[in-house]
Design a protein around this motif. Sequence first.
Motif, mmCIF file in Angstrom:
data_model
loop_
_atom_site.group_PDB
_atom_site.id
_atom_site.type_symbol
_atom_site.label_atom_id
_atom_site.label_comp_id
_atom_site.label_asym_id
_atom_site.label_seq_id
_atom_site.Cartn_x
_atom_site.Cartn_y
_atom_site.Cartn_z
ATOM 1 N N ASP A 69 12.358 9.576 0.150
ATOM 2 C CA ASP A 69 13.658 10.215 0.335
ATOM 3 C C ASP A 69 13.718 10.787 1.743
ATOM 4 O OD1 ASP A 69 15.529 10.203 -1.945
ATOM 5 O OD2 ASP A 69 13.846 11.087 -3.050
ATOM 6 N N VAL A 70 14.919 10.877 2.252
ATOM 7 C CA VAL A 70 15.148 11.535 3.538
ATOM 8 C C VAL A 70 15.940 12.798 3.270
ATOM 9 C CG1 VAL A 70 16.289 11.371 5.790
ATOM 10 C CG2 VAL A 70 15.097 9.392 4.849
ATOM 11 N N ALA A 71 15.571 13.880 3.949
ATOM 12 C CA ALA A 71 16.264 15.161 3.796
ATOM 13 C C ALA A 71 16.500 15.775 5.168
ATOM 14 C CB ALA A 71 15.451 16.118 2.928
ATOM 15 N N SER A 73 2.707 6.254 -0.153
ATOM 16 C CA SER A 73 3.184 6.694 -1.466
ATOM 17 C C SER A 73 4.448 7.519 -1.261
ATOM 18 C CB SER A 73 2.112 7.515 -2.194
ATOM 19 O OG SER A 73 1.766 8.659 -1.435
ATOM 20 N N TYR A 74 5.103 7.877 -2.367
ATOM 21 C CA TYR A 74 6.370 8.607 -2.261
ATOM 22 C C TYR A 74 6.207 9.873 -1.421
ATOM 23 C CZ TYR A 74 10.401 11.467 -3.329
ATOM 24 O OH TYR A 74 11.526 12.256 -3.207
ATOM 25 N N SER A 75 7.173 10.073 -0.538
ATOM 26 C CA SER A 75 7.199 11.262 0.311
ATOM 27 C C SER A 75 8.638 11.583 0.662
ATOM 28 C CB SER A 75 6.384 11.015 1.583
ATOM 29 O OG SER A 75 6.371 12.164 2.411
ATOM 30 N N VAL A 76 8.880 12.848 0.968
ATOM 31 C CA VAL A 76 10.183 13.258 1.481
ATOM 32 C C VAL A 76 10.060 13.366 2.992
ATOM 33 C CG1 VAL A 76 12.012 14.985 1.456
ATOM 34 C CG2 VAL A 76 10.716 14.515 -0.632
ATOM 35 N N ILE A 77 10.875 12.614 3.704
ATOM 36 C CA ILE A 77 10.865 12.623 5.167
ATOM 37 C C ILE A 77 11.988 13.555 5.614
ATOM 38 C CG2 ILE A 77 10.819 11.230 7.245
ATOM 39 C CD1 ILE A 77 8.714 10.516 5.009
ATOM 40 N N CYS A 99 0.923 12.166 2.011
ATOM 41 C CA CYS A 99 1.497 13.504 2.199
ATOM 42 C C CYS A 99 2.734 13.651 1.313
ATOM 43 C CB CYS A 99 1.826 13.783 3.655
ATOM 44 S SG CYS A 99 3.284 12.935 4.282
ATOM 45 N N ASP A 100 3.010 14.859 0.880
ATOM 46 C CA ASP A 100 4.177 15.116 0.029
ATOM 47 C C ASP A 100 5.452 15.182 0.851
ATOM 48 O OD1 ASP A 100 2.850 15.674 -2.659
ATOM 49 O OD2 ASP A 100 1.777 17.075 -1.363
ATOM 50 N N VAL A 101 5.347 15.797 2.044
ATOM 51 C CA VAL A 101 6.509 15.979 2.918
ATOM 52 C C VAL A 101 6.076 15.711 4.353
ATOM 53 C CG1 VAL A 101 8.310 17.551 3.716
ATOM 54 C CG2 VAL A 101 7.457 17.741 1.370
ATOM 55 N N ALA A 102 6.879 14.962 5.072
ATOM 56 C CA ALA A 102 6.629 14.740 6.504
ATOM 57 C C ALA A 102 7.836 15.235 7.286
ATOM 58 C CB ALA A 102 6.388 13.259 6.786
#
Length: 452
Positions: free
Chosen positions: A148-150, A112-116, A77-80
């Motif tokens: 990354d975390v946002a 894989s890379y995702s923004v959490i 997923c791209d963003v979780a």
Amino acid sequence: MKIAVVGTGYVGLVTGTCFAEVGIDVTCIDIDQRKIDNLCQGVLPIYEPGLEEMVTRNVDKGRLHFSTELAGAVQDCDVAFIAVGTPPGEDGSADLQYVLAVARGIGEHLSSYSVIVTKSTVPVGTAAKVRAEIEKALAKRGESIEFDVASNPEFLKEGAAIDDFLKPDRIVVGVSSERAEEVMTKLYKPFLLNGHPIIFMDIPSAEMTKYAANAMLATKISFMNDVANLCEIMGADVNMVRRGIGSDARIGTKFIYPGIGYGGSCFPKDVKALIRTAHENGYDMQVLRAVESVNDDQKSVLFNKVSKHFSGKLKGLKIALWGLSFKPKTDDMREAPSLVIIEKLLVAGCTVSAYDPVAMKEAEHLLGSSIAYAKDEFDALIDADALLVVTEWPEFRVPNFAVVSRLMKQKVIFDGRNIYDARELKELGFAYHCIGIQTTHPEPAFAAKARL
């Protein structure tokens, strides 16, 4: 894009559904199998105008999915989004156990890379804890996967959540890398085409923004209720005062309506959490402590008026309540003033008959058989000694007062939302009490002119 939203409560379900509405592939995750089964069948756990139709439409289009399997949703997923509850602990602090449990789960399945993204309302510093939990889970797997975390706080008003999400005043995103900013810009691009601003900032500032916003709105409500109580003592009309100060652009007209206190899932919890966060860091939020105190007291104002009107002799009286939810267009009764009022009425020996357009099931869940549940607003009035207007639902605004008068045993109305005209009701023979006006005293001769 492919996104996962963990948590199918108010925030998670609205978030996931609105992203699906603009064409994004969304999987909403919850550990409650029954809730997921119901959602797959179009049965929602909350009431929000327009949400049921939007869920059904996007499920049919194949853009919105519901599952209990976190692994499948998080992989690739791209963003979780983490959108689970952060209930207040006994000391008022936000309970992060569910947020951190989701973070661990994401770390166990990330491929894989995702923004959490923390969508839940969380204290400053939570993103760092989320990062630590994910890194710990990855290390346990022996994996080194970039992420990354946002922080992306929600600003949804219950009853208008879909419009708030699709047409936001602003989108606040806290990031710590250019890559995360690029991903979040792409995700929100459909919402920016109409000029709605996205504000990028550091993560701690984004986390603080949510609490500060709710605390400010809660402050306006408590301030106006405090003013209303003083107006009533001094013989001023709070409605006139509200118009007078609301015309000042620095103050504005929103959230300065007097009433019986704020409730819901956000303001009470977030005010407590911000007070607690400050305390833990050696600072006393004096204004917010007063805001909370005023609000707690305000929830008893309507009962106090009932007790005064009947000279404290409440045992055996039948009281009708119009409205149970903390505000219109929702079935949410968390911290609702109605709960405080009902408890005090029952302790005083009253019987209570209540009606709410959408919150009856939630009320039965919370109150059981302690009160009677009317089939409509007029059914609640039969042989009632008094009517209490607790929630300002549109259908309560212009009732047939001839029918109201005929059904009630005593013509007494306590208006907790100031939706009726005192002079009109007095002319119809009602004893009328509201918030911030001396309704028991004659109005000054110039009052009608002041309304123009």
